[in-house]
Scaffold this motif. Structure first.
Motif, PDB file in Angstrom:
ATOM      1  N   THR A 245      37.904  34.032  47.225  1.00  0.00           N
ATOM      2  CA  THR A 245      37.936  34.968  47.623  1.00  0.00           C
ATOM      3  C   THR A 245      37.401  35.669  47.601  1.00  0.00           C
TER       4      THR A 245
ATOM      5  N   CYS B 123      49.125  31.820  34.709  1.00  0.00           N
ATOM      6  CA  CYS B 123      50.182  30.137  35.340  1.00  0.00           C
ATOM      7  C   CYS B 123      49.119  28.978  35.695  1.00  0.00           C
TER       8      CYS B 123
ATOM      9  N   ALA C   8      43.335  25.148  45.488  1.00  0.00           N
ATOM     10  CA  ALA C   8      42.690  25.286  43.903  1.00  0.00           C
ATOM     11  C   ALA C   8      41.114  25.705  43.877  1.00  0.00           C
TER      12      ALA C   8
ATOM     13  N   ILE D 173      42.806  19.633  39.933  1.00  0.00           N
ATOM     14  CA  ILE D 173      44.133  19.217  40.519  1.00  0.00           C
ATOM     15  C   ILE D 173      45.081  17.987  41.481  1.00  0.00           C
TER      16      ILE D 173
ATOM     17  N   LEU E  19      31.484  32.259  44.509  1.00  0.00           N
ATOM     18  CA  LEU E  19      31.459  30.677  44.379  1.00  0.00           C
ATOM     19  C   LEU E  19      31.951  29.726  45.512  1.00  0.00           C
TER      20      LEU E  19
ATOM     21  N   ILE F  34      37.451  24.444  50.880  1.00  0.00           N
ATOM     22  CA  ILE F  34      37.659  25.332  51.705  1.00  0.00           C
ATOM     23  C   ILE F  34      36.034  26.307  51.839  1.00  0.00           C
TER      24      ILE F  34
END
Ligand SMILES: Cc1cc2nc3c(=O)[nH]c(=O)nc-3n(C[C@H](O)[C@H](O)[C@H](O)COP(=O)(O)OP(=O)(O)OC[C@H]3O[C@@H](n4cnc5c(N)ncnc54)[C@H](O)[C@@H]3O)c2cc1C
Lengths: 233, 453
Positions: free
Chosen positions: B41, B168, B198, B205, B306, B329
Motif C-alpha cells: 500500500t 505480529c 497478506a 498464508i 511491489l 490484490i
C-alpha cells in the motif's frame, strides 16, 4: 515594523545591524536562538570549526520570539500561544539552507534504515543519539565539515570511511543498509551519510529580502558571513 | 475465541476490519510490520482509478464500485480525497481519431468522460507540449494518501472495538473443528474465521490451510518531483496499443500536488526487492518528458512498490470453510478496497448472524495544514502541541506526530500518515527524536530496522 524570519547567523546579524541604525526588528524562530550553529556547538569538532561564528550568536543580545512563520503577507505566526496575524512593512527571510534529499543526490537502490543526510546525522549526533556502527560518508562536494565529522565519528567509536565522488550510488540491504555500490566497487557499511549539496530552505515561499544561507546554500560560514555583509553593510 | 481474524493491515485488511467493526463481531487484525499500510500500500501511486480493464473482470467491477464509494468513505473516515480528474491525451493523429471511440466504449461500460479540444487540454495543463491533438477528461479519477486512507480505516475499526496487533507475523494456521488456531510471533490466536489479506505473502498464508497459489511480485518505480502545480490533473498519453498487464503509468500527481511520474512494471524475483535502479528512473523520464515542454523542477524521492500478482485478476474465494482469501490484490486494489470490504461482508453473512451495532463512533483526524486560523487557535488552546510545527514544508505539528504514533510506532508510519518530512529531510531528526522519546528507540517500519537508539 520589520520582521526577521530565522534566528540563525544571518537573522541575528541582520537584527543587530538594524538595531545599530536605530531600527527595532522582531526576530522569529521556532527553535529559539542560533539556527544550525546552535546544533554544531554541541559537537566538539564542529564547535572548533565554527568557533568564531558560534561565539557571535552566543554573544548576541537579540531577543527571539518563538514561533513558526507560515506566511509573510500578512505575517502569520503559529506557536503554542496560538495564531498571530500581523502586517509588516519589511521582511528579511533568513531561513537558511537544507541538504538535498538522497534521491536528489543520486542515491539509488533500496531505502532501508541507516541512510541519513549529513544534516540529519549532525542533528542526531548533537543530541547523543547512536546512528549506526560502520559509517560511509559520501560527499559530492568537498567542504571542511566532512573532515570534522569524520573525526567526530571516529572519536565516538564508529568505523568511518569517507568517499568524495560524484558517481551515482546504489544502496543494498533489507532492514538496514548492508553495503553500497559506487563506480563498480562494493563498500560494506551499515550507515550511509550522504552529502549532495544544499538548496535554499524556504518551503513556505516566504517573501522578503533573502539573506545568508538561504542564498548561499553551504556549510561554509565564511560565505554566509560575506553574504550578510554585502546585504547589510 | 475471536469471530474473525484478518491477516494483514494493508488497505485491503484495514477496510475489511473497518466494515466488520460496524457489526457485533469480535475481530482482531494481525500485521507483521510496525504499522498499517507499510508494504504494498505504501509503495503504490495513490490514484483512485476511474476504471480498470478488462471491463467485466472482478477487479474492474470492484474498481468502478470502489471509485463510486470513495467520497462517502473519505467523509466517514476523514482521509483526504480529491477528484482531480485524469486527462487521456491524444499525442498524434491516430490516437486523436480514436478519442470518440474510446469515449463510446467507456460510456457503454458506465464511465463518464468529456472530450477536450487541443486548446482546452492546454488550458488545463499549460505545461503540455503544443503539438498534442486533444484529449478525453475522466473526472472521476482522484488522489489520496494511501497510508492515511488505510490508517483512517484502522482508527475507525479501533474505536469501534477491533484489536490490532503489530509486529505480529503469522507463522502457521491449524484447523480445528470449530475454527482455526493462528500461530504468530506474538502467540496463538483462535478464531472461527480467518481472512487472508497478506498481500505479497498471501500465497504463504493460503498454503497454511492447504490452498495452493502463487503470488509473483511486479515492481513499479516512481519518481517524485518538488514542483507543486506543474500539472493539476493526472496525465496519461493514449497508447497506440494497450498493454494487458499494466495501465502504463502516467504523469501523475500526489494528494499534495507534487508530480509523481511512473510506475513502470518490472518482474522481480524477491518480495523484498523495492530497489530503484538508475536505468528505471531514466526510463520513466524518457517516457513521460516528451509529453511536456519541460520537466518538473526538483527531485524529491524515488520509490518502488511491489504488486502482488496472482494471474490476471483478484483472487477472492473461500477454499476452506471459514477461510477467505483476499489475494492477488494488485492494482487497482487501493481504489477497490471499500468495495472489496462490502463483498466480504456478503460472504460472511452466510457464516455469521450479522447484526449491526446500534452506534458506531466516527473518530476525528485533524490536520493543521488544512485548518483555518480560528480552528487552529482553538486546537492550540486545548493542546499546545498543535502549535508546535515540526515539518515546515507540509505544516505538520507535534500533536499529529504523537497521534500517528498510536497508529504505528515507527518512522515510516509517522511520515506517511502525517506527511511530515515528505518533501525535504530538514525535520527528520526532530521526528526521530519525538518518536525516540516515546518509544525508547526508532524503527523504520519493522523489527530490526532501527534508525536511532
Ligand atoms: C507500484 C504500484 C502502484 C500502484 N498504484 C495503485 C494506484 O494508483 N491505485 C490503486 O488503486 N492501486 C494501486 N496499486 C495497487 C495497490 O497498491 C494494492 O492493490 C493494495 O495496496 C493492496 O493492498 P493489500 O492490503 O492487499 O496488500 P498490502 O498493502 O501488501 O498489505 C498486506 C499486509 O499483510 C502483511 N503481511 C504479510 N504477510 C504477513 C504475515 N505472515 N503475518 C502478518 N502480516 C502479514 C504485510 O506486512 C502487509 O502490510 C499499486 C500497486 C503498486 C505496487
Amino acid at each position: 515594523m520589520v520582521a526577521i524570519i530565522g534566528a540563525g547567523y544571518a537573522g541575528l546579524t541582520v537584527a543587530e545591524k538594524l538595531l545599530e541604525e536605530g531600527i527595532n526588528a522582531t526576530v522569529y524562530d521556532l527553535k529559539g536562538k542560533g539556527g544550525e550553529l546552535a546544533v554544531f556547538a554541541r559537537i566538539e569538532e564542529l564547535r572548533e570549526l565554527y568557533e568564531k561564528f558560534i561565539e557571535r550568536i552566543e554573544e548576541s543580545q537579540v531577543d527571539v520570539v518563538r514561533g513558526f512563520v507560515a506566511s509573510t503577507n500578512p505575517l502569520r505566526i503559529v506557536s503554542d500561544r496560538g495564531v498571530e496575524v500581523k502586517e509588516e512593512k519589511e521582511v528579511f527571510v533568513c531561513t537558511g539552507a537544507v541538504d538535498l534529499t538522497p534521491a536528489a543526490s543520486e542515491v539509488y537502490g533500496k531505502r532501508p534504515a541507516g541512510i541519513y543526510t549529513l544534516e540529519t546525522a549532525i542533528r542526531l549526533l548533537a543530541d547523543r543519539r547512536r546512528i549506526g556502527n560502520r559509517v560511509l560518508i559520501l560527499s559530492r562536494k568537498d567542504e571542511r565539515i566532512i573532515g570534522a565529522m569524520e573525526s567526530h565519528l571516529t572519536g565516538k567509536d564508529y568505523e568511518v570511511e569517507v568517499l568524495h565522488s560524484e558517481e551515482p550510488v546504489e544502496v543494498y540491504g533489507n532492514k538496514r543498509v548492508e553495503r553500497v555500490e559506487i563506480a563498480g566497487e562494493s563498500v560494506p557499511c551499515d550507515t550511509l551519510i550522504i552529502y549532495g549539496g544544499r538548496k535554499p530552505f524556504n518551503p513556505r515561499k516566504l517573501e522578503g529580502k533573502l539573506a545568508g544561507n538561504v542564498v548561499e546554500c553551504t556549510y561554509d560560514y565564511e560565505k554566509v558571513y560575506r553574504n550578510v555583509q554585502r546585504i547589510m553593510f | 475465541m475471536k469471530d474473525v481474524i484478518v491477516v494483514g493491515a494493508g488497505v485491503t485488511g484495514s477496510f475489511i476490519a473497518k466494515e466488520l467493526s460496524k457489526y457485533e463481531l469480535d475481530v482482531a487484525v494481525l500485521e507483521r510490520k510496525s504499522g498499517p499500510g507499510l508494504d504494498q500500500t505504501k509503495g503504490c501511486s495513490g490514484i483512485i482509478h476511474p476504471l480498470q480493464l478488462p471491463f467485466g473482470s472482478l477487479k474492474s467491477r470492484l474498481c468502478l464500485k470502489g471509485n463510486a464509494m470513495m467520497d462517502k468513505e473519505a467523509e466517514e473516515l476523514g482521509f483526504t480525497f480529491e477528484r482531480v480528474g485524469l486527462i487521456l491525451v491524444a499525442t498524434n493523429f491516430l490516437t486523436f481519431l480514436a478519442v470518440p471511440l474510446i469515449q463510446l466504449y467507456l460510456k457503454l461500460n458506465g464511465v463518464t468522460s468529456k472530450r477536450l479540444s487541443k486548446k482546452k487540454v492546454l488550458e488545463m495543463v499549460p505545461n503540455l507540449r503544443e503539438d498534442i491533438w486533444g484529449g478525453l477528461f475522466l473526472p472521476t479519477a482522484g488522489v489520496v494518501n494511501p497510508v492515511e486512507m488505510t490508517a483512517c480505516a484502522v482508527r475507525f475499526a479501533k474505536v469501534n472495538g477491533v484489536e490490532f496487533h503489530y509486529d505480529c507475523e503469522v507463522r502457521g494456521i491449524e484447523r480445528r473443528e470449530d475454527g482455526f488456531v493462528v500461530k504468530t510471533t506474538k502467540g496463538d490466536f483462535e478464531a472461527k474465521c480467518v481472512i487472508n489479506c497478506a498481500g505479497l505473502y498471501a500465497d504463504d498464508i493460503a498454503k497454511m490451510v492447504g490452498y495452493d497459489m502463487e503470488i509473483t511480485p511486479g515492481k513499479g518505480t516512481h519518481i517524485v518531483f518538488e514542483e507543486r502545480g506543474f500539472s493539476n490533473h493526472l496525465v496519461v498519453a493514449i497508447p497506440l496499443k494497450p498493454n494487458k498487464r499494466t495501465k502504463g503509468g502516467g504523469a501523475l500527481i500526489g494528494f499534495d500536488g507534487k508530480p509523481i511520474w511512473g510506475p513502470n512494471l518490472i518482474d522481480v524475483d524477491s518480495k523484498d526487492d523495492t530497489s530503484v535502479k538508475k536505468g528505471e528512473i531514466e526510463g520513466i523520464i524518457a517516457k513521460f518528458s516528451p509529453l511536456f515542454k519541460r520537466k518538473p523542477k526538483g527531485v524529491v524521492a524515488f520509490y518502488a512498490g511491489l504488486r502482488s500478482i496472482a494471474g490476471r485478476d483478484f483472487v477472492i474465494n473461500q477454499p476452506v470453510d471459514g477461510f477467505i482469501n483476499v489475494a492477488g490484490i494488485q492494482s487497482p486494489g487501493l481504489t477497490a478496497a471499500p468495495a472489496i470490504a462490502e463483498m466480504i461482508i456478503g460472504m460472511l453473512s452466510s457464516m455469521f448472524q450479522l447484526r449491526r451495532k446500534k452506534r458506531v463512533i466516527k473518530p476525528e483526524w485533524k490536520r493543521v495544514a488544512v485548518m483555518g486560523d480560528e480552528e487552529l487557535e482553538e486546537m492550540i488552546k486545548e493542546n499546545q502541541d498543535y502549535g508546535e510545527i515540526v515539518c515546515f514544508c507540509n505544516m505538520v505539528s507535534k500533536a499529529e506526530i504523537l497521534k500517528a504514533l498510536e497508529e504505528g510506532a515507527c518512522f515510516d508510519a509517522v511520515r506517511h500518515l502525517t506527511w511530515a518530512g515528505m518533501d525535504c529531510c530538514k525535520c527528520h531528526a526532530d521526528i526521530l527524536k519525538i518518536i525516540e522519546e516515546h518509544e525508547g528507540k526508532v524503527k523504520k517500519e519493522i523489527d530490526g530496522s532501527e534508525i536511532v537508539w
